[in-house]
Design a protein around this motif. Sequence first.
Motif, PDB file in Angstrom:
ATOM      1  N   ASP A 236     -71.951 -18.389  50.637  1.00 32.24           N
ATOM      2  CA  ASP A 236     -71.536 -19.501  51.452  1.00 32.24           C
ATOM      3  C   ASP A 236     -70.059 -19.829  50.888  1.00 32.24           C
ATOM      4  O   ASP A 236     -69.546 -20.162  51.968  1.00 32.24           O
ATOM      5  N   LEU A 237     -69.695 -20.034  49.668  1.00 31.50           N
ATOM      6  CA  LEU A 237     -68.424 -20.447  49.484  1.00 31.50           C
ATOM      7  C   LEU A 237     -67.230 -19.267  50.147  1.00 31.50           C
ATOM      8  O   LEU A 237     -66.314 -19.979  50.775  1.00 31.50           O
ATOM      9  N   VAL A 239     -67.672 -17.331  52.643  1.00 34.83           N
ATOM     10  CA  VAL A 239     -67.620 -17.346  53.903  1.00 34.83           C
ATOM     11  C   VAL A 239     -66.846 -18.739  54.646  1.00 34.83           C
ATOM     12  O   VAL A 239     -66.051 -18.535  55.372  1.00 34.83           O
ATOM     13  N   GLU A 240     -67.163 -19.521  54.106  1.00 39.03           N
ATOM     14  CA  GLU A 240     -66.368 -20.929  54.351  1.00 39.03           C
ATOM     15  C   GLU A 240     -64.914 -20.893  54.244  1.00 39.03           C
ATOM     16  O   GLU A 240     -64.045 -21.488  54.910  1.00 39.03           O
ATOM     17  N   TYR A 241     -64.784 -20.280  53.154  1.00 41.90           N
ATOM     18  CA  TYR A 241     -63.075 -20.021  52.945  1.00 41.90           C
ATOM     19  C   TYR A 241     -62.330 -19.019  53.827  1.00 41.90           C
ATOM     20  O   TYR A 241     -61.371 -19.332  54.330  1.00 41.90           O
ATOM     21  N   LYS A 243     -63.275 -18.903  56.863  1.00 43.68           N
ATOM     22  CA  LYS A 243     -63.375 -19.615  58.029  1.00 43.68           C
ATOM     23  C   LYS A 243     -61.838 -20.669  58.023  1.00 43.68           C
ATOM     24  O   LYS A 243     -61.364 -21.021  59.071  1.00 43.68           O
ATOM     25  N   ALA A 244     -61.501 -20.862  56.655  1.00 39.30           N
ATOM     26  CA  ALA A 244     -60.490 -21.960  56.575  1.00 39.30           C
ATOM     27  C   ALA A 244     -59.074 -21.480  56.372  1.00 39.30           C
ATOM     28  O   ALA A 244     -58.182 -21.732  56.585  1.00 39.30           O
ATOM     29  N   ARG A 245     -59.135 -20.208  55.469  1.00 40.99           N
ATOM     30  CA  ARG A 245     -57.794 -19.781  54.915  1.00 40.99           C
ATOM     31  C   ARG A 245     -57.073 -18.840  56.107  1.00 40.99           C
ATOM     32  O   ARG A 245     -57.822 -18.082  56.816  1.00 40.99           O
ATOM     33  N   CYS A 262     -68.280  -9.793  54.415  1.00 40.70           N
ATOM     34  CA  CYS A 262     -69.150 -11.075  54.403  1.00 40.70           C
ATOM     35  C   CYS A 262     -70.446 -10.564  54.965  1.00 40.70           C
ATOM     36  O   CYS A 262     -71.548 -11.055  54.469  1.00 40.70           O
TER      37      CYS A 262
END
Length: 362
Positions: A236-237, A239-241, A243-245, A262
Amino acid sequence: MNLELTEEQVALRDTTRRFLAEKAPISGHVRPLLDDATGTTEAVWRGLADLGTTGLLVPEDHGGAGMTMVEAGVIAEELGAALHPGPWLSTAVAAPRALTRLGAASPKLLAGIAEGTTIATVGFLDGGNSSVVSDGTVLRGEIGAVPDAAAADVLLILAEDAEGTGLFAVQADAPGLSLTPERGIDQTRKEFRVALDSVPAQRLAAASSEAVTAVVDDFLIAAAADALGAARAVMDLAVEYAKARQQFGQLIGSFQAVQHMCVDMYETVEMARSGVIHALWAADADLPAEDRHLAAVRAKAFAGRLATVGDTAIQVFGGIGYTWEHDAHLYLKRLLSWSALLGGPDRYLTELGKHLTARANR
């Protein structure tokens, strides 16, 4: 077998998750305890006990909740996701299952576990690393890879005496008992070599090989749920990264290579989840002992691939994932220690193959 959590199990999961996030976060609790031999604090352990998590598997007539391994797996997954370093698996899973499966008459010890006033560990999970004998009143010998021994008030140990193999209770402050830390790659796991030099002990029950195997299987399944939680959290960490990086003016999650990584992580986690859920259910189901054991073997054989999730997540994070300050390496180490726990996956794949071959030839 129900693959969906009940409303009560969801509430148990959410309450535990919220407690760990507020009272035992990685930055404020886990990291400061990486070099602490006990892996816990009085406040956090008391909080877990007050939630009822230490008494989940303790029978109701001894003050526990009398729940099943499925509920224990719900808690274990959340503890794994939070990288919790405390003695929960030893005290709340291994100890009560050892006492109940071996038929030990120990109401005071079970009540203490349920209340959270007694921390216990089991010294026979790594069966090939023990040589303890008893003359009926004291124990002599050594045991390796004993989890959470420094935090424990009571150690449950197998020893050979005139009556055969027995389960003995040893007080952690007993004279003649000494601990030597066994350092591994995962600092959130605390293991010790226990030396017993004429240590006073109380014989609780006889220990059949079948019952001992069942206890080891229970611990292995709960550890698999813990590893599942760690893999889910680091995925989850990552995947969220993604989405933002941004790189080259685009989110890295838009790159096909990152998307494939992923998806690979998600597939591995969900495949492992089905095996873990089945093994948790089978541990308390009315099944032949061989089928319950095979469920645990499968969970270990295939969930051992969960370590690849930590490795892939670090690739998604790139350079920051290799730094001490980032939590990704702590998750990878947790997953690597799971892969090595009680032997690598190859041993269990071989055992599973032998069972399948034998059944096919019947």
